[in-house]
Design an enzyme around this catalytic site. Sequence first.
Site, PDB file in Angstrom:
ATOM      1  N   GLY A  11       0.829  -1.208   0.000  1.00  0.00           N
ATOM      2  CA  GLY A  11       0.000   0.000   0.000  1.00  0.00           C
ATOM      3  C   GLY A  11       0.865   1.262   0.000  1.00  0.00           C
ATOM      4  O   GLY A  11       2.096   1.201  -0.054  1.00  0.00           O
ATOM      5  N   ASP A  57      -3.566 -12.707   3.625  1.00  0.00           N
ATOM      6  CA  ASP A  57      -4.573 -11.873   4.282  1.00  0.00           C
ATOM      7  C   ASP A  57      -4.393 -12.023   5.798  1.00  0.00           C
ATOM      8  O   ASP A  57      -4.619 -13.106   6.334  1.00  0.00           O
ATOM      9  CB  ASP A  57      -5.962 -12.361   3.842  1.00  0.00           C
ATOM     10  CG  ASP A  57      -7.092 -11.594   4.502  1.00  0.00           C
ATOM     11  OD1 ASP A  57      -6.819 -10.760   5.391  1.00  0.00           O
ATOM     12  OD2 ASP A  57      -8.258 -11.846   4.134  1.00  0.00           O
ATOM     13  N   SER A  76      -5.033  -2.318   5.755  1.00  0.00           N
ATOM     14  CA  SER A  76      -6.458  -1.959   5.867  1.00  0.00           C
ATOM     15  C   SER A  76      -6.852  -1.126   4.650  1.00  0.00           C
ATOM     16  O   SER A  76      -6.062  -0.293   4.201  1.00  0.00           O
ATOM     17  CB  SER A  76      -6.732  -1.112   7.114  1.00  0.00           C
ATOM     18  OG  SER A  76      -8.100  -0.726   7.159  1.00  0.00           O
ATOM     19  N   LYS A  92     -12.731  -6.735   9.519  1.00  0.00           N
ATOM     20  CA  LYS A  92     -11.946  -7.924   9.866  1.00  0.00           C
ATOM     21  C   LYS A  92     -10.459  -7.615  10.021  1.00  0.00           C
ATOM     22  O   LYS A  92      -9.808  -8.112  10.945  1.00  0.00           O
ATOM     23  CB  LYS A  92     -12.153  -9.026   8.811  1.00  0.00           C
ATOM     24  CG  LYS A  92     -13.497  -9.733   8.994  1.00  0.00           C
ATOM     25  CD  LYS A  92     -13.832 -10.641   7.836  1.00  0.00           C
ATOM     26  CE  LYS A  92     -13.082 -11.945   7.892  1.00  0.00           C
ATOM     27  NZ  LYS A  92     -13.549 -12.880   6.833  1.00  0.00           N
ATOM     28  N   ASN A 100      -4.638 -11.462  15.384  1.00  0.00           N
ATOM     29  CA  ASN A 100      -3.624 -12.405  14.898  1.00  0.00           C
ATOM     30  C   ASN A 100      -2.207 -11.862  15.098  1.00  0.00           C
ATOM     31  O   ASN A 100      -1.296 -12.588  15.493  1.00  0.00           O
ATOM     32  CB  ASN A 100      -3.825 -12.696  13.403  1.00  0.00           C
ATOM     33  CG  ASN A 100      -5.057 -13.567  13.162  1.00  0.00           C
ATOM     34  OD1 ASN A 100      -5.472 -14.312  14.049  1.00  0.00           O
ATOM     35  ND2 ASN A 100      -5.631 -13.472  11.977  1.00  0.00           N
ATOM     36  N   TYR A 146     -14.834   1.517   9.531  1.00  0.00           N
ATOM     37  CA  TYR A 146     -13.411   1.860   9.655  1.00  0.00           C
ATOM     38  C   TYR A 146     -13.125   2.410  11.053  1.00  0.00           C
ATOM     39  O   TYR A 146     -12.231   1.933  11.756  1.00  0.00           O
ATOM     40  CB  TYR A 146     -13.054   2.894   8.590  1.00  0.00           C
ATOM     41  CG  TYR A 146     -11.592   3.255   8.502  1.00  0.00           C
ATOM     42  CD1 TYR A 146     -10.643   2.310   8.141  1.00  0.00           C
ATOM     43  CD2 TYR A 146     -11.161   4.565   8.746  1.00  0.00           C
ATOM     44  CE1 TYR A 146      -9.294   2.648   8.036  1.00  0.00           C
ATOM     45  CE2 TYR A 146      -9.828   4.908   8.639  1.00  0.00           C
ATOM     46  CZ  TYR A 146      -8.896   3.953   8.279  1.00  0.00           C
ATOM     47  OH  TYR A 146      -7.567   4.293   8.164  1.00  0.00           O
ATOM     48  N   ARG A 187      -9.979   9.766  -2.729  1.00  0.00           N
ATOM     49  CA  ARG A 187      -9.578  10.804  -1.778  1.00  0.00           C
ATOM     50  C   ARG A 187      -9.438  12.145  -2.475  1.00  0.00           C
ATOM     51  O   ARG A 187      -9.254  12.219  -3.687  1.00  0.00           O
ATOM     52  CB  ARG A 187      -8.236  10.449  -1.140  1.00  0.00           C
ATOM     53  CG  ARG A 187      -8.360   9.337  -0.168  1.00  0.00           C
ATOM     54  CD  ARG A 187      -7.022   9.005   0.394  1.00  0.00           C
ATOM     55  NE  ARG A 187      -7.189   8.122   1.521  1.00  0.00           N
ATOM     56  CZ  ARG A 187      -7.505   8.521   2.747  1.00  0.00           C
ATOM     57  NH1 ARG A 187      -7.633   9.792   3.013  1.00  0.00           N
ATOM     58  NH2 ARG A 187      -7.668   7.644   3.702  1.00  0.00           N
TER      59      ARG A 187
HETATM   60  N1  UDP Z   1     -13.474  15.483  -0.965  1.00  0.00           N
HETATM   61  C1  UDP Z   1     -13.893  16.308  -1.970  1.00  0.00           C
HETATM   62  N2  UDP Z   1     -13.840  15.859  -3.265  1.00  0.00           N
HETATM   63  C2  UDP Z   1     -13.358  14.626  -3.610  1.00  0.00           C
HETATM   64  C3  UDP Z   1     -12.906  13.786  -2.583  1.00  0.00           C
HETATM   65  C4  UDP Z   1     -12.971  14.235  -1.264  1.00  0.00           C
HETATM   66  O1  UDP Z   1     -14.334  17.447  -1.707  1.00  0.00           O
HETATM   67  O2  UDP Z   1     -13.360  14.308  -4.811  1.00  0.00           O
HETATM   68  C5  UDP Z   1     -13.539  15.962   0.423  1.00  0.00           C
HETATM   69  C6  UDP Z   1     -14.150  14.976   1.400  1.00  0.00           C
HETATM   70  O3  UDP Z   1     -15.554  15.127   1.439  1.00  0.00           O
HETATM   71  C7  UDP Z   1     -13.497  15.402   2.702  1.00  0.00           C
HETATM   72  C8  UDP Z   1     -12.116  15.893   2.274  1.00  0.00           C
HETATM   73  O4  UDP Z   1     -12.220  16.177   0.887  1.00  0.00           O
HETATM   74  O5  UDP Z   1     -14.189  16.455   3.293  1.00  0.00           O
HETATM   75  C9  UDP Z   1     -11.009  14.898   2.489  1.00  0.00           C
HETATM   76  O6  UDP Z   1     -11.418  13.676   1.949  1.00  0.00           O
HETATM   77  P1  UDP Z   1     -10.505  12.398   1.849  1.00  0.00           P
HETATM   78  O7  UDP Z   1     -11.334  11.322   1.259  1.00  0.00           O
HETATM   79  O8  UDP Z   1      -9.235  12.746   1.195  1.00  0.00           O
HETATM   80  O9  UDP Z   1     -10.144  12.029   3.359  1.00  0.00           O
HETATM   81  P2  UDP Z   1     -10.965  12.001   4.739  1.00  0.00           P
HETATM   82  O10 UDP Z   1     -12.381  12.435   4.555  1.00  0.00           O
HETATM   83  O11 UDP Z   1     -10.831  10.608   5.212  1.00  0.00           O
HETATM   84  O12 UDP Z   1     -10.196  12.982   5.545  1.00  0.00           O
END
Ligand code: UDP
Length: 315
Positions: A11, A57, A76, A92, A100, A146, A187
């Site tokens: 990862g 796994d 994860s 899991k 484990n 999560y 993300r």
């Molecule tokens: N976000 C966004 N547009 C995207 C993806 C994420 O505006 O295309 C927003 C999401 O709603 C969050 C923030 O960016 O408020 C960070 O999201 P990310 O998924 O990176 O991480 P996490 O929410 O776990 O901090």
Amino acid sequence: MEKILITGAAGFLGSHLCDRFLFEGYQVIGMDNLITGSLENIDHLFKLKQFQFYHHDVSKFVHVPGKLDYILHFASPASPIDYLEMPIQTLKVGSLGTHNLLGLAREKNARLLIASTSEVYGDPLQHPQKEDYWGNVNPIGPRGVYDEAKRFQEAITMAYNRYHGLETRIVRIFNTYGPRMRINDGRALPAFISQAIRGEDLTVFGDGSQTRSFCYVDDQVEGIYRLLLSDYDLPVNIGNPEEITILEFANEIIELIGDTPSKIKNLPLPKDDPKQRRPDISLAKDVLGWEPMVSRREGLRKTLDYFMDKVKENS
Ligand code: UDP
């Protein structure tokens, strides 16, 4: 030579940790079931005799022959899209997988560091978040699989520490970015950078007023490295305290790319999306002498080079 097992080795964070521990002279066993990791991230390591890879796994019984000095549990699904698609595996790996590895650590007399997360604070009512804040988590919401797996992971780790005297460490990782993030993991950072490179509009969820604090991967790895080798066994926040709204962040990325027709496109805010997030890192400063060294500008530049190549490969 000291030997370390790194789960989630293929990862984003796991692969950078493999690099670091190999660099420090450790023998590294990488383990991954490859449901979100990619062998591409560790391709360069297979030629090294100090590196071995097990396709396994960790939610199933884990066997490693011979001695083991350290274990890093980084396996994860870790992005909101991943754990929405793989809710059972997420639960899991945080619970059964951790159990484990705790058993393996006892058997080998190894020190175990688990990757926890700022998600244990949920949608936090305390700002910035300190380690003694207990959080505001919706256990049955989409992020619950999560958040609660990670909270259980912390609980069982402390139980082994207190009941069995096992040497354990807990890092609470705040948003981290850098090369080897999956381009399509949903993300904010990979989404925004790849959209801006392609000239598409950047998908800001909600009005973009929610905040995050982004840490460059090298800083994160340094914090984890120091924590593992420290004698501090309670949770420690590792992240960059420089906070930014998601809208500002999107605009910063448009600026960074420069010549792009991309604009902002607002989409609905996902359920239970935390409104604010910023680590209080005074504990890490005190016990580890650690603080981030890489500015967002510098970190984003380094990350951009990686994404430029990836976007080309995928187009
Ligand atoms: N976000 C966004 N547009 C995207 C993806 C994420 O505006 O295309 C927003 C999401 O709603 C969050 C923030 O960016 O408020 C960070 O999201 P990310 O998924 O990176 O991480 P996490 O929410 O776990 O901090």
